[in-house]
Scaffold this motif. Structure first.
Motif, PDB file in Angstrom:
ATOM      1  N   ASN A 122       0.804  -1.233   0.000  1.00 24.31           N
ATOM      2  CA  ASN A 122       0.000   0.000   0.000  1.00 24.31           C
ATOM      3  C   ASN A 122       0.833   1.277   0.000  1.00 24.31           C
ATOM      4  O   ASN A 122       0.287   2.379   0.156  1.00 24.31           O
ATOM      5  CB  ASN A 122      -0.984   0.032   1.185  1.00 24.31           C
ATOM      6  CG  ASN A 122      -2.167  -0.895   0.984  1.00 24.31           C
ATOM      7  OD1 ASN A 122      -2.623  -1.088  -0.139  1.00 24.31           O
ATOM      8  ND2 ASN A 122      -2.657  -1.468   2.060  1.00 24.31           N
ATOM      9  N   PHE A 123       2.147   1.163  -0.191  1.00 25.64           N
ATOM     10  CA  PHE A 123       3.021   2.349  -0.170  1.00 25.64           C
ATOM     11  C   PHE A 123       2.560   3.402  -1.167  1.00 25.64           C
ATOM     12  O   PHE A 123       2.503   4.599  -0.849  1.00 25.64           O
ATOM     13  CB  PHE A 123       4.456   1.921  -0.478  1.00 25.64           C
ATOM     14  CG  PHE A 123       5.456   3.051  -0.510  1.00 25.64           C
ATOM     15  CD1 PHE A 123       6.028   3.522   0.667  1.00 25.64           C
ATOM     16  CD2 PHE A 123       5.836   3.647  -1.711  1.00 25.64           C
ATOM     17  CE1 PHE A 123       6.948   4.562   0.646  1.00 25.64           C
ATOM     18  CE2 PHE A 123       6.743   4.684  -1.743  1.00 25.64           C
ATOM     19  CZ  PHE A 123       7.303   5.148  -0.560  1.00 25.64           C
ATOM     20  N   ASP A 124       2.237   2.979  -2.381  1.00 21.99           N
ATOM     21  CA  ASP A 124       1.884   3.942  -3.433  1.00 21.99           C
ATOM     22  C   ASP A 124       0.543   4.628  -3.191  1.00 21.99           C
ATOM     23  O   ASP A 124       0.242   5.631  -3.837  1.00 21.99           O
ATOM     24  CB  ASP A 124       1.875   3.256  -4.799  1.00 21.99           C
ATOM     25  CG  ASP A 124       3.275   2.856  -5.255  1.00 21.99           C
ATOM     26  OD1 ASP A 124       4.241   3.468  -4.777  1.00 21.99           O
ATOM     27  OD2 ASP A 124       3.391   1.921  -6.067  1.00 21.99           O
ATOM     28  N   LYS A 125      -0.252   4.104  -2.269  1.00 20.21           N
ATOM     29  CA  LYS A 125      -1.532   4.745  -1.955  1.00 20.21           C
ATOM     30  C   LYS A 125      -1.379   5.918  -0.980  1.00 20.21           C
ATOM     31  O   LYS A 125      -2.286   6.726  -0.840  1.00 20.21           O
ATOM     32  CB  LYS A 125      -2.505   3.721  -1.365  1.00 20.21           C
ATOM     33  CG  LYS A 125      -2.932   2.627  -2.331  1.00 20.21           C
ATOM     34  CD  LYS A 125      -3.912   1.684  -1.652  1.00 20.21           C
ATOM     35  CE  LYS A 125      -4.345   0.559  -2.590  1.00 20.21           C
ATOM     36  NZ  LYS A 125      -5.290  -0.377  -1.909  1.00 20.21           N
ATOM     37  N   LEU A 126      -0.255   5.975  -0.296  1.00 21.48           N
ATOM     38  CA  LEU A 126      -0.052   7.025   0.690  1.00 21.48           C
ATOM     39  C   LEU A 126       0.088   8.382   0.012  1.00 21.48           C
ATOM     40  O   LEU A 126       0.695   8.485  -1.057  1.00 21.48           O
ATOM     41  CB  LEU A 126       1.212   6.749   1.509  1.00 21.48           C
ATOM     42  CG  LEU A 126       1.206   5.518   2.405  1.00 21.48           C
ATOM     43  CD1 LEU A 126       2.597   5.297   2.993  1.00 21.48           C
ATOM     44  CD2 LEU A 126       0.177   5.662   3.517  1.00 21.48           C
ATOM     45  N   PHE A 130       3.288  11.885   3.009  1.00 22.41           N
ATOM     46  CA  PHE A 130       3.313  10.879   4.054  1.00 22.41           C
ATOM     47  C   PHE A 130       4.374   9.801   3.823  1.00 22.41           C
ATOM     48  O   PHE A 130       4.369   8.786   4.522  1.00 22.41           O
ATOM     49  CB  PHE A 130       1.946  10.212   4.186  1.00 22.41           C
ATOM     50  CG  PHE A 130       0.978  10.937   5.092  1.00 22.41           C
ATOM     51  CD1 PHE A 130       1.258  12.195   5.578  1.00 22.41           C
ATOM     52  CD2 PHE A 130      -0.221  10.343   5.456  1.00 22.41           C
ATOM     53  CE1 PHE A 130       0.363  12.864   6.401  1.00 22.41           C
ATOM     54  CE2 PHE A 130      -1.122  11.000   6.290  1.00 22.41           C
ATOM     55  CZ  PHE A 130      -0.827  12.259   6.764  1.00 22.41           C
ATOM     56  N   ARG A 131       5.303  10.022   2.902  1.00 24.66           N
ATOM     57  CA  ARG A 131       6.301   8.990   2.637  1.00 24.66           C
ATOM     58  C   ARG A 131       7.569   9.569   2.022  1.00 24.66           C
ATOM     59  O   ARG A 131       7.528  10.566   1.309  1.00 24.66           O
ATOM     60  CB  ARG A 131       5.726   7.922   1.695  1.00 24.66           C
ATOM     61  CG  ARG A 131       5.113   8.467   0.406  1.00 24.66           C
ATOM     62  CD  ARG A 131       4.444   7.340  -0.380  1.00 24.66           C
ATOM     63  NE  ARG A 131       3.572   7.824  -1.434  1.00 24.66           N
ATOM     64  CZ  ARG A 131       3.929   7.991  -2.703  1.00 24.66           C
ATOM     65  NH1 ARG A 131       5.162   7.744  -3.084  1.00 24.66           N
ATOM     66  NH2 ARG A 131       3.046   8.408  -3.602  1.00 24.66           N
ATOM     67  N   HIS A 132       8.684   8.945   2.336  1.00 23.39           N
ATOM     68  CA  HIS A 132       9.950   9.220   1.660  1.00 23.39           C
ATOM     69  C   HIS A 132       9.857   8.626   0.266  1.00 23.39           C
ATOM     70  O   HIS A 132       9.312   7.527   0.091  1.00 23.39           O
ATOM     71  CB  HIS A 132      11.090   8.581   2.457  1.00 23.39           C
ATOM     72  CG  HIS A 132      12.457   8.825   1.909  1.00 23.39           C
ATOM     73  ND1 HIS A 132      12.976   8.111   0.844  1.00 23.39           N
ATOM     74  CD2 HIS A 132      13.426   9.720   2.269  1.00 23.39           C
ATOM     75  CE1 HIS A 132      14.198   8.536   0.599  1.00 23.39           C
ATOM     76  NE2 HIS A 132      14.490   9.518   1.441  1.00 23.39           N
ATOM     77  N   PRO A 133      10.373   9.294  -0.751  1.00 24.18           N
ATOM     78  CA  PRO A 133      10.197   8.769  -2.114  1.00 24.18           C
ATOM     79  C   PRO A 133      10.748   7.365  -2.323  1.00 24.18           C
ATOM     80  O   PRO A 133      10.230   6.610  -3.159  1.00 24.18           O
ATOM     81  CB  PRO A 133      10.930   9.795  -2.987  1.00 24.18           C
ATOM     82  CG  PRO A 133      11.755  10.619  -2.069  1.00 24.18           C
ATOM     83  CD  PRO A 133      11.053  10.597  -0.751  1.00 24.18           C
ATOM     84  N   PHE A 138       7.788   5.901   6.128  1.00 20.56           N
ATOM     85  CA  PHE A 138       6.437   6.011   5.576  1.00 20.56           C
ATOM     86  C   PHE A 138       5.449   6.022   6.727  1.00 20.56           C
ATOM     87  O   PHE A 138       5.658   5.402   7.771  1.00 20.56           O
ATOM     88  CB  PHE A 138       6.126   4.870   4.601  1.00 20.56           C
ATOM     89  CG  PHE A 138       6.603   3.521   5.031  1.00 20.56           C
ATOM     90  CD1 PHE A 138       5.810   2.702   5.820  1.00 20.56           C
ATOM     91  CD2 PHE A 138       7.863   3.065   4.662  1.00 20.56           C
ATOM     92  CE1 PHE A 138       6.259   1.455   6.234  1.00 20.56           C
ATOM     93  CE2 PHE A 138       8.324   1.821   5.076  1.00 20.56           C
ATOM     94  CZ  PHE A 138       7.523   1.022   5.861  1.00 20.56           C
ATOM     95  N   THR A 139       4.393   6.775   6.539  1.00 22.53           N
ATOM     96  CA  THR A 139       3.393   6.964   7.591  1.00 22.53           C
ATOM     97  C   THR A 139       2.496   5.737   7.692  1.00 22.53           C
ATOM     98  O   THR A 139       2.051   5.187   6.684  1.00 22.53           O
ATOM     99  CB  THR A 139       2.554   8.209   7.289  1.00 22.53           C
ATOM    100  OG1 THR A 139       3.429   9.337   7.193  1.00 22.53           O
ATOM    101  CG2 THR A 139       1.533   8.470   8.380  1.00 22.53           C
ATOM    102  N   ILE A 140       2.219   5.327   8.930  1.00 23.13           N
ATOM    103  CA  ILE A 140       1.342   4.173   9.145  1.00 23.13           C
ATOM    104  C   ILE A 140       0.035   4.563   9.836  1.00 23.13           C
ATOM    105  O   ILE A 140      -0.947   3.836   9.746  1.00 23.13           O
ATOM    106  CB  ILE A 140       2.053   3.051   9.922  1.00 23.13           C
ATOM    107  CG1 ILE A 140       2.747   3.605  11.171  1.00 23.13           C
ATOM    108  CG2 ILE A 140       3.057   2.342   9.017  1.00 23.13           C
ATOM    109  CD1 ILE A 140       3.413   2.542  12.026  1.00 23.13           C
ATOM    110  N   HIS A 141       0.021   5.694  10.527  1.00 22.35           N
ATOM    111  CA  HIS A 141      -1.226   6.207  11.079  1.00 22.35           C
ATOM    112  C   HIS A 141      -1.033   7.690  11.366  1.00 22.35           C
ATOM    113  O   HIS A 141       0.091   8.208  11.337  1.00 22.35           O
ATOM    114  CB  HIS A 141      -1.652   5.462  12.340  1.00 22.35           C
ATOM    115  CG  HIS A 141      -0.780   5.723  13.534  1.00 22.35           C
ATOM    116  ND1 HIS A 141      -0.879   6.867  14.301  1.00 22.35           N
ATOM    117  CD2 HIS A 141       0.215   4.979  14.108  1.00 22.35           C
ATOM    118  CE1 HIS A 141       0.000   6.832  15.272  1.00 22.35           C
ATOM    119  NE2 HIS A 141       0.683   5.691  15.194  1.00 22.35           N
TER     120      HIS A 141
END
Length: 356
Positions: A122-126, A130-133, A138-141
């Motif tokens: 689900n990384f690409d959905k963030l 909310f994420r490092h490229p 990466f954000t989890i909540h």
């Protein structure tokens, strides 16, 4: 340092479950079974700063070990900044496989070269902020700014930032000092977003909090989370995090005496992130753990602890769906931009609120 780190790590191990060849049922994601097999060869995952009473980590531990028998889970509870210090001190012989923190500390860990590239399920959905490229964090909540209102002490529940300026709330409002707390910084951004500002323009938030102080409605600013005082009925309105209000309402027995309000103009969603540690001792087990908590299943477990999942569109468990209603006014905070504004917020807030 090494002795302290060892003690911190292994003071709280979770019991090793019985080994098994594979979990039952379909895969949660492509390649899950193969990764589990590789992780069984390591047999353990070391998870830094995932204290069981925070963000529903205890339930995550239980669900992970039920799904993956034979993988031991060891954790500690250090705090975000201390976690980065521990990773840095042990960079030549890493002890951790994963590290969890307020996202600002994730940026710090990435800048120091302490964490590895890894893009979980689900990384690409963030949202991009909310994420490092490359997946180094990466954000989890999220934790979200809300008004936590004791209805025994407040006749009319405020629904907006504008409401808080009304005379009926004199000496009623408590919030954390932004100079010494991350939550206080996020509150400034939430107020800024509600008054036409953003991460690049915090002046509207500082101006608003200055107005709030001049109105006489602020009871006090505090340097640590006043949860115990709120539970005791000593605080009419706490501008804090949504999850604390929901915990007070549904877990700690205050029930209908508590209202939890996301202000209608706008509010801020503060990212909490996790990373795969660079050269960690159990990389496959670490990846298995990170993938699990970013699946729809893992994200739902966070929601059961009253923190909002970072992955958009996750179906919430029925037990909490009505407790975490849709809140389109929540703005995902760009933590890199927000961190760069700390000095400006510190000085501006002290002048506007304290006259210093």
């Amino acid at each position: 340092m090494r002795n302290w780190l060892y003690a911190a790590l292994f003071a709280m191990p979770l019991a090793l479950t019985a080994s098994a060849q594979a979990f039952e049922g379909p895969e949660l994601y492509d390649g899950e079974r193969a990764l589990y097999k590789a992780a069984q060869n390591e047999g353990i995952v070391v998870s830094f700063d995932t204290g069981p009473t925070w963000a529903n980590w205890a339930a995550q531990f239980k669900a992970f070990q039920q799904r993956y028998p034979g993988i031991e889970l060891v954790y500690n509870d250090l705090g975000s900044a201390t976690t980065v210090v521990a990773l840095d001190k042990s960079r030549n012989r890493p002890q951790a496989d994963t590290a969890y923190y307020f996202a600002a500390s994730g940026l710090d860990a990435a800048e120091k070269g302490l964490v590895a590239d890894f893009k979980p399920v689900n990384f690409d959905k963030l949202p991009p902020q909310f994420r490092h490229p490359d997946g180094q964090w990466f954000t989890i909540h999220t934790l979200n700014v809300a008004f936590l209102v004791n209805k025994k002490l407040v006749k009319n529940v405020p629904e907006s930032w504008a409401d808080l300026l009304q005379r009926e709330y004199k000496n009623s409002i408590v919030y954390l000092d932004p100079r010494s707390t991350g939550q206080g910084q996020v509150i400034v951004f939430a107020a800024a977003l509600a008054h036409g500002g953003n991460e690049d323009n915090v002046a509207p938030g500082i101006d608003y909090l200055g107005q709030l102080a001049k109105s006489g409605n602020v009871l006090r600013n505090v340097g640590s989370t006043p949860y115990a005082q709120f539970i005791k009925g000593e605080i009419p309105i706490w501008i804090g995090y949504e999850n604390d209000g929901l915990r007070a309402k549904y877990v700690d027995g205050l029930g209908d005496d508590i209202a939890v309000v996301i202000p209608k103009e706008a509010s801020a969603a503060a990212p909490y992130a996790i990373s795969l540690v660079k050269d960690g001792p159990n990389p496959n087990a670490g990846k298995l753990w990170l993938n699990f908590i970013t699946t729809d299943l893992g994200q739902g477990i966070f929601a059961e602890g009253f923190v909002r999942p970072a992955v958009p569109g996750v179906k919430l468990p029925e037990s909490v769906a009505d407790k975490l209603p849709e809140a389109p006014q929540l703005h995902p905070l760009d933590i890199a931009k927000a961190t760069a504004k700390k000095a400006e917020i510190d000085a501006g807030w002290a002048k506007a609120v304290l006259g210093q």
